[in-house]
Scaffold this motif. Structure first.
Motif, PDB file in Angstrom:
ATOM      1  N   GLY A  33      -4.554  -2.028   3.858  1.00  0.00           N
ATOM      2  CA  GLY A  33      -3.882  -1.673   2.609  1.00  0.00           C
ATOM      3  C   GLY A  33      -4.543  -2.372   1.425  1.00  0.00           C
ATOM      4  O   GLY A  33      -5.398  -3.259   1.590  1.00  0.00           O
ATOM      5  N   VAL A  34      -4.121  -1.951   0.232  1.00  0.00           N
ATOM      6  CA  VAL A  34      -4.592  -2.633  -0.982  1.00  0.00           C
ATOM      7  C   VAL A  34      -4.061  -4.064  -0.971  1.00  0.00           C
ATOM      8  O   VAL A  34      -4.677  -4.980  -1.525  1.00  0.00           O
ATOM      9  N   SER A  35      -2.933  -4.268  -0.301  1.00  0.00           N
ATOM     10  CA  SER A  35      -2.343  -5.610  -0.242  1.00  0.00           C
ATOM     11  C   SER A  35      -3.354  -6.624   0.282  1.00  0.00           C
ATOM     12  O   SER A  35      -3.512  -7.703  -0.275  1.00  0.00           O
ATOM     13  N   TYR A  78       1.138  -9.446  -7.644  1.00  0.00           N
ATOM     14  CA  TYR A  78       0.028 -10.057  -8.393  1.00  0.00           C
ATOM     15  C   TYR A  78       0.259 -11.556  -8.664  1.00  0.00           C
ATOM     16  O   TYR A  78      -0.617 -12.378  -8.393  1.00  0.00           O
ATOM     17  N   ASN A 137       2.165   0.048 -11.733  1.00  0.00           N
ATOM     18  CA  ASN A 137       3.500  -0.165 -11.182  1.00  0.00           C
ATOM     19  C   ASN A 137       4.022  -1.406 -11.896  1.00  0.00           C
ATOM     20  O   ASN A 137       3.308  -2.415 -11.892  1.00  0.00           O
ATOM     21  N   ASP A 174      -6.870  -2.529  -9.698  1.00  0.00           N
ATOM     22  CA  ASP A 174      -6.033  -1.916  -8.667  1.00  0.00           C
ATOM     23  C   ASP A 174      -5.867  -0.440  -9.022  1.00  0.00           C
ATOM     24  O   ASP A 174      -5.160  -0.094  -9.958  1.00  0.00           O
ATOM     25  N   ILE A 192      -4.808   2.073  -6.962  1.00  0.00           N
ATOM     26  CA  ILE A 192      -4.089   2.739  -5.869  1.00  0.00           C
ATOM     27  C   ILE A 192      -3.398   4.038  -6.318  1.00  0.00           C
ATOM     28  O   ILE A 192      -3.198   4.941  -5.519  1.00  0.00           O
ATOM     29  N   TYR A 193      -3.054   4.130  -7.625  1.00  0.00           N
ATOM     30  CA  TYR A 193      -2.364   5.345  -8.095  1.00  0.00           C
ATOM     31  C   TYR A 193      -3.295   6.305  -8.839  1.00  0.00           C
ATOM     32  O   TYR A 193      -2.825   7.231  -9.496  1.00  0.00           O
ATOM     33  N   SER A 223      -2.222   4.666   0.899  1.00  0.00           N
ATOM     34  CA  SER A 223      -0.761   4.614   1.000  1.00  0.00           C
ATOM     35  C   SER A 223      -0.044   5.634   0.123  1.00  0.00           C
ATOM     36  O   SER A 223       0.850   6.332   0.581  1.00  0.00           O
ATOM     37  N   LYS A 224      -0.417   5.693  -1.142  1.00  0.00           N
ATOM     38  CA  LYS A 224       0.381   6.463  -2.094  1.00  0.00           C
ATOM     39  C   LYS A 224      -0.095   7.910  -2.186  1.00  0.00           C
ATOM     40  O   LYS A 224       0.691   8.828  -2.004  1.00  0.00           O
ATOM     41  N   ARG A 255      -1.343   1.585   6.900  1.00  0.00           N
ATOM     42  CA  ARG A 255      -1.989   0.355   6.456  1.00  0.00           C
ATOM     43  C   ARG A 255      -3.514   0.465   6.370  1.00  0.00           C
ATOM     44  O   ARG A 255      -4.243  -0.229   7.092  1.00  0.00           O
ATOM     45  N   TYR A 285       6.927   6.082 -10.932  1.00  0.00           N
ATOM     46  CA  TYR A 285       7.969   5.181 -11.416  1.00  0.00           C
ATOM     47  C   TYR A 285       8.345   5.502 -12.850  1.00  0.00           C
ATOM     48  O   TYR A 285       7.475   5.802 -13.666  1.00  0.00           O
TER      49      TYR A 285
END
Ligand code: PLP
Length: 404
Positions: free
Chosen positions: A108-110, A137, A184, A212, A214-215, A244-245, A253, A330
């Protein structure tokens, strides 16, 4: 009944890690746990697609298991997945990376975020973070021994990142700037000019950028600009992205990072000692996602956009002033009109109307007075959530605690 062993042993008196012990638990999970134990809750709390992973992608994961491909992959990840990622980044975002030395598959990006911070920071180094920001973060920076320096972005101008404010926060200890676009919890998408202004600051002060993205595929108008695609950006940017998104693959993951070889080599070193590799079947699924799930991604994006338009209009009708988010899923409306704090609002909305949202305070300084609602939820449920919020606000107004 099984007998519990007698508690004769004492927990050691030596303190656990101070940085971790002093970090509060995620403000998203707190209300999630309460909501999970209640019936009839409309959950707008967790940032997770309500779609299941596209069928062809699920099948690819199953196929890899059926074929008995159940061992580790190389530490860096499946070569064919890294090649597909680099091709995809080149085609869509004009990013140039070598699959063998500048791309690492992460859990994941995590994990990518954690690795980037651990590799870039020395103790006491500062990272400038536009806030409100994603919950991981600020703790991630502290866990890596750094110091987070939050810089406010405001609703008045759509949570734009102001380069002058970022530059004013630069000190001799500054090491990096975090960028997330779309972001986010605000959904704010930064313009090419604003991203270039951040790159210019990084060049002027010799800083790294952690981006980041991710979106980036969940952007509702315009095109995404990665700082790594801009003049001066590539050599100082770590790009974090994942499946993920956009592909509705949160549970699989898989993510990835791309960046200069010097950085990716060290990120791979930490990864090879701590994680070994991302899950193998999930890497095969991710490869299929890149090869075959483009139409599904587009369909999900169109659906989120439709929900965004209706939900954000509904919030504004209720006087919960909300900027139209440029991307992600969001909405981050102001709850000023309620006269309540974010925490009070969220707790009472959950208890009284069974709608779960997240207090803005979970996203760092500047989040007070806001809530985050995830609209990755079917339209009828979003409409029902708006009706419940309206009832809640009406009751507040009638009981006199309303601010306006
Ligand atoms: N970055 C942002 C901005 C997010 O919103 C999230 C998840 O909500 C993540 C990273 C973590 O993503 P992953 O599932 O790839 O670890």
């Amino acid at each position: 009944m099984t007998q519990q062993p007698a508690k004769t042993e004492r927990f050691p008196s030596k303190p656990l890690n101070r940085v971790v012990a002093s970090c509060p638990p995620s403000g998203i999970r707190r209300f999630f746990d309460i909501a999970q134990q209640m019936e009839g809750v409309i959950a707008l709390g967790v940032g997770e697609p309500d779609f299941v992973t596209p069928e062809c992608v699920r099948e690819a994961g199953i196929r890899s298991l059926q074929q008995g491909i159940t061992g580790y992959t190389s530490n860096s990840g499946l070569p064919q997945l890294r090649e597909a990622i680099c091709r995809d980044l080149k085609t869509r975002l004009n990013l140039d990376y070598h699959a063998d030395s500048e791309c690492l598959i992460t859990v994941g990006v995590s994990e990518g975020l954690d690795l980037a911070l651990r590799v870039l920071l020395n103790p006491g180094d500062e990272v400038i973070v536009p806030v409100p920001c994603y919950v991981a973060y600020l703790p991630g920076i502290e866990f890596a021994g750094g110091k987070a320096v939050p810089v406010a972005a405001d609703a008045e101008d759509g949570f734009r990142i102001h380069a002058d404010r970022i530059e004013a926060a630069v000190t001799p200890r500054t090491k990096a700037i975090m960028i997330a676009s779309p972001a986010n919890p605000t959904g704010a998408a930064q313009s090419r000019e604003d991203v270039q202004a951040l790159v210019d600051i990084a060049v002027r002060h010799d800083l790294f950028l952690i981006s980041d993205e991710i979106y980036e595929q969940l952007l509702y108008s315009g095109t995404h600009t990665s700082p790594a695609a801009l003049p001066g950006g590539r050599e100082r940017t770590v790009v974090l992205n994942g499946f993920s998104k956009s592909y509705a693959m949160t549970g699989w993951r898989v993510g990835y990072c791309c960046g200069p070889e010097e950085i990716v080599t060290l990120m791979t070193r930490v990864h090879q000692y701590t994680m070994l590799c991302a899950p193998t079947m999930a890497q095969y699924a991710a490869l299929e996602a890149l090869n075959s799930a483009g139409e599904e991604v587009e369909a999900m994006r169109a659906d989120y956009k439709h929900r965004r338009d209706l939900f954000v209009a509904g919030l504004n009708r209720l006087n919960l002033r909300c900027v139209l988010p440029g991307g992600a899923f969001y909405a981050f409306p102001s709850i000023h009109v309620s006269g309540l704090s974010s925490e009070e609002f969220v707790e009472r909305l959950l208890m009284e109307e069974k709608v779960a949202v997240v207090p803005g305070t979970a996203f760092g300084p500047g989040g007070e007075g806001y809530i985050r609602c995830s609209y990755a939820t079917a339209l009828p449920r979003l409409e029902e959530a708006l009706a419940r919020m309206e009832r809640f606000l009406d009751r507040l107004q009638n009981s006199g605690s309303h601010a306006a």
